[in-house]
Design a protein around this motif. Structure first.
Motif, PDB file in Angstrom:
ATOM      1  N   LYS A 169       0.831  -1.213   0.000  1.00 32.96           N
ATOM      2  CA  LYS A 169       0.000   0.000   0.000  1.00 32.96           C
ATOM      3  C   LYS A 169       0.867   1.266   0.000  1.00 32.96           C
ATOM      4  O   LYS A 169       0.646   2.206   0.762  1.00 32.96           O
ATOM      5  CB  LYS A 169      -0.964   0.017   1.196  1.00 32.96           C
ATOM      6  N   ASP A 170       1.864   1.271  -0.869  1.00 28.98           N
ATOM      7  CA  ASP A 170       2.769   2.412  -0.979  1.00 28.98           C
ATOM      8  C   ASP A 170       2.746   2.884  -2.431  1.00 28.98           C
ATOM      9  O   ASP A 170       3.114   2.141  -3.343  1.00 28.98           O
ATOM     10  CB  ASP A 170       4.195   2.009  -0.579  1.00 28.98           C
ATOM     11  N   GLU A 171       2.297   4.122  -2.642  1.00 30.80           N
ATOM     12  CA  GLU A 171       2.148   4.648  -4.001  1.00 30.80           C
ATOM     13  C   GLU A 171       3.480   4.827  -4.721  1.00 30.80           C
ATOM     14  O   GLU A 171       3.512   5.001  -5.948  1.00 30.80           O
ATOM     15  CB  GLU A 171       1.399   5.979  -3.961  1.00 30.80           C
ATOM     16  N   ARG A 172       4.573   4.779  -3.983  1.00 32.62           N
ATOM     17  CA  ARG A 172       5.877   4.919  -4.627  1.00 32.62           C
ATOM     18  C   ARG A 172       6.300   3.641  -5.341  1.00 32.62           C
ATOM     19  O   ARG A 172       7.231   3.657  -6.154  1.00 32.62           O
ATOM     20  CB  ARG A 172       6.934   5.306  -3.589  1.00 32.62           C
ATOM     21  N   ILE A 173       5.635   2.526  -5.023  1.00 25.97           N
ATOM     22  CA  ILE A 173       5.948   1.253  -5.668  1.00 25.97           C
ATOM     23  C   ILE A 173       5.141   1.130  -6.958  1.00 25.97           C
ATOM     24  O   ILE A 173       3.911   1.178  -6.939  1.00 25.97           O
ATOM     25  CB  ILE A 173       5.640   0.066  -4.740  1.00 25.97           C
TER      26      ILE A 173
END
Length: 261
Positions: free
Chosen positions: A102-106
């Motif tokens: 749940k990390d938008e950077r991934i």
């Protein structure tokens, strides 16, 4: 129909031709790369708190990827990064596992088909992952690029250490030392200067987007040269300003036998 002796004769002729042409090919590439790098230096300027693109190529190793490599990126002391992960046509639950962070950077992209690699196990090992690695470079938007293998891990200060060293000294590319597992639970240190094939690890490198035009050469197997070492050599021959920092910046684990994959 050719006899076996004919096949061997023409194979040896082809191999000699490849070896003869390689220095010429390198010379032409170096001239082109030097010109492009000089042009890019005029366009690209370092900024404060630059975005760093961490690049991972992967193929059906979701456990190592999500339990080791990705967590080592997320716990970095320097947090302005994007994590570009490209699957070499993964056929398992890699994408679903990555979504759990749940990390938008991934950002995950799965190639619609796997790269075309040689059948010979050793030659395939020399260029394994070239297709997704090049796609990751293409998708990156950072001012700096940091490659990481899907079964290795960064030290917590990997990006911060290499980025500060690079920007403080106006380097185009920097690298550090890694702890390298040579046998199960046996570790040595790898990394030294000047830059040569046996003194650098793929995951110990940070380089400027000024060098983003360089790609991994899937034909390296023809010259018996590992694909990542060719890229670092090309950077050096193009006149890139390269620095080495005598610090451990990650752990390079004993590899699974990729020659069987």
């Amino acid at each position: 129909m050719m006899s076996w002796d004919d096949v061997k004769f023409y194979s040896e002729m082809y191999a000699r031709r490849i070896r003869y042409m390689y220095p010429i090919k390198n010379h032409l590439e170096s001239r082109r790369n030097k010109k492009i790098l000089e042009e890019n230096r005029l366009k690209c300027k370092n900024t404060e708190n630059p975005l760093v693109s961490v690049l991972i190529a992967t193929y059906n190793r979701p456990e190592l990827l999500t339990e080791r490599a990705v967590p080592s990126v997320l716990r970095q002391t320097y947090q302005n990064f994007e994590l570009i992960i490209v699957g070499d046509h993964c056929t398992n639950d890699t994408e679903e596992r990555l979504k759990k962070f749940k990390d938008e950077r991934i950002k995950f992209f799965n190639l619609p088909e796997r790269g075309k690699y040689p059948e010979d196990p050793h030659k395939r090992w020399l260029v394994a992952g070239t297709a997704p690695a090049n796609k990751a470079i293409e998708l990156s938007s950072g001012e700096w690029l940091a490659p990481l293998d899907d079964d290795d891990e960064f030290s917590d200060d990997h990006i911060e250490t290499l980025l500060k060293f690079a920007t403080d000294n106006d380097y185009d590319m920097v690298y550090g030392k890694v702890r390298m597992e040579t046998e199960p639970d046996k570790w040595d240190e790898l990394g030294s200067y000047p830059l040569e094939g046996s003194c650098i690890s793929h995951m110990a490198v940070l380089y400027s987007s000024r060098l983003k035009f360089m790609k991994y050469d899937i034909n390296c197997w023809k010259y018996i040269e590992p694909v990542d070492l060719k890229m670092w050599r090309q950077m050096k021959e193009a006149g890139a300003r390269i620095g080495f920092i005598n610090r451990i910046v990650g752990n390079h684990y004993l590899e699974k036998n990729q020659e069987k994959e």
